[in-house]
Enzyme design. Sequence first.
Site, PDB file in Angstrom:
ATOM      1  N   ILE A  11       4.978   2.982   0.751  1.00  0.00           N
ATOM      2  CA  ILE A  11       6.378   2.972   1.195  1.00  0.00           C
ATOM      3  C   ILE A  11       6.565   4.243   2.012  1.00  0.00           C
ATOM      4  O   ILE A  11       6.498   5.349   1.481  1.00  0.00           O
ATOM      5  CB  ILE A  11       7.379   2.936   0.029  1.00  0.00           C
ATOM      6  CG1 ILE A  11       7.148   1.716  -0.857  1.00  0.00           C
ATOM      7  CG2 ILE A  11       8.809   2.926   0.587  1.00  0.00           C
ATOM      8  CD1 ILE A  11       8.077   1.638  -2.049  1.00  0.00           C
ATOM      9  N   ASP A  12       6.761   4.053   3.289  1.00  0.00           N
ATOM     10  CA  ASP A  12       6.950   5.170   4.208  1.00  0.00           C
ATOM     11  C   ASP A  12       8.444   5.251   4.527  1.00  0.00           C
ATOM     12  O   ASP A  12       9.200   5.869   3.804  1.00  0.00           O
ATOM     13  CB  ASP A  12       6.103   4.952   5.454  1.00  0.00           C
ATOM     14  CG  ASP A  12       5.981   6.182   6.331  1.00  0.00           C
ATOM     15  OD1 ASP A  12       6.752   7.140   6.144  1.00  0.00           O
ATOM     16  OD2 ASP A  12       5.129   6.189   7.224  1.00  0.00           O
ATOM     17  N   THR A  13       8.891   4.553   5.541  1.00  0.00           N
ATOM     18  CA  THR A  13      10.323   4.525   5.854  1.00  0.00           C
ATOM     19  C   THR A  13      11.056   3.541   4.950  1.00  0.00           C
ATOM     20  O   THR A  13      12.261   3.633   4.787  1.00  0.00           O
ATOM     21  CB  THR A  13      10.569   4.118   7.313  1.00  0.00           C
ATOM     22  OG1 THR A  13      10.115   2.772   7.500  1.00  0.00           O
ATOM     23  CG2 THR A  13       9.863   5.058   8.275  1.00  0.00           C
ATOM     24  N   LYS A  48       6.090   7.801  -0.035  1.00  0.00           N
ATOM     25  CA  LYS A  48       6.547   9.014   0.653  1.00  0.00           C
ATOM     26  C   LYS A  48       8.060   9.095   0.442  1.00  0.00           C
ATOM     27  O   LYS A  48       8.841   8.711   1.314  1.00  0.00           O
ATOM     28  CB  LYS A  48       6.204   8.962   2.138  1.00  0.00           C
ATOM     29  CG  LYS A  48       4.731   9.014   2.433  1.00  0.00           C
ATOM     30  CD  LYS A  48       4.506   9.024   3.933  1.00  0.00           C
ATOM     31  CE  LYS A  48       3.036   9.082   4.278  1.00  0.00           C
ATOM     32  NZ  LYS A  48       2.831   9.077   5.741  1.00  0.00           N
ATOM     33  N   ASP A 105       0.808  -1.211   0.000  1.00  0.00           N
ATOM     34  CA  ASP A 105       0.000   0.000   0.000  1.00  0.00           C
ATOM     35  C   ASP A 105       0.843   1.264   0.000  1.00  0.00           C
ATOM     36  O   ASP A 105       0.614   2.180  -0.774  1.00  0.00           O
ATOM     37  CB  ASP A 105      -0.998   0.006   1.165  1.00  0.00           C
ATOM     38  CG  ASP A 105      -0.354  -0.049   2.539  1.00  0.00           C
ATOM     39  OD1 ASP A 105       0.857  -0.347   2.648  1.00  0.00           O
ATOM     40  OD2 ASP A 105      -1.064   0.192   3.537  1.00  0.00           O
ATOM     41  N   ASP A 122      -4.837   2.752   7.502  1.00  0.00           N
ATOM     42  CA  ASP A 122      -5.617   2.809   8.734  1.00  0.00           C
ATOM     43  C   ASP A 122      -4.935   3.614   9.827  1.00  0.00           C
ATOM     44  O   ASP A 122      -3.740   3.880   9.779  1.00  0.00           O
ATOM     45  CB  ASP A 122      -5.860   1.394   9.268  1.00  0.00           C
ATOM     46  CG  ASP A 122      -4.627   0.792   9.915  1.00  0.00           C
ATOM     47  OD1 ASP A 122      -4.682   0.426  11.094  1.00  0.00           O
ATOM     48  OD2 ASP A 122      -3.586   0.685   9.233  1.00  0.00           O
TER      49      ASP A 122
END
Length: 172
Positions: free
Chosen positions: A98-100, A127, A96, A155
């Site tokens: 890619i953050d870190t 991100k 869903d 979520d």
Amino acid sequence: MDKLELYLSEADIQKAIKIYAEKINILYADKKLYCIGLLNGALFFMSDLLKHLKNCFVVDTMSVASYEKITSTNNVKIYKDISKDIAGQDVLLIEDLIDTGQTLSVVIEKLQEKKPNSLRVVCLADKTDMHPNFKYPYDALFTFPNEFVVGYGFDYDDQYRQLPDVYIFRGE
């Protein structure tokens, strides 16, 4: 009451998914594709993407987590690994967000150990400012700001996943 600010509409999401599905249909024409979704966040994206694939495909999932509420724990837990043998197969890993990049890095390394023929990664959102050292190639349908988002699978403490649009979550 939590404050939600609309960021991305369902119509824009569905349009991007259809375009990406056509790319996959061309790249993997006449090939069997092993599609692996990361639960729980990628469930909605994976479902909608698979509806547009014309290729022969196999579906599997992994359940991984590294977040508690809105904070990364820096500890990636694999609750459920894939159940199919992907050795020598073409794999599409569906994520869903890619953050870190920490969770996805662990998952990619685990899948590469299983010796697939190829491993393509797609995420609905990215991100990019949050993971400057992420070293794996991937496709991203959207780039998000460094904000916490909910809806369309994203979520906050297991809430808001069912919303058809994506919202920036402002909390109470």
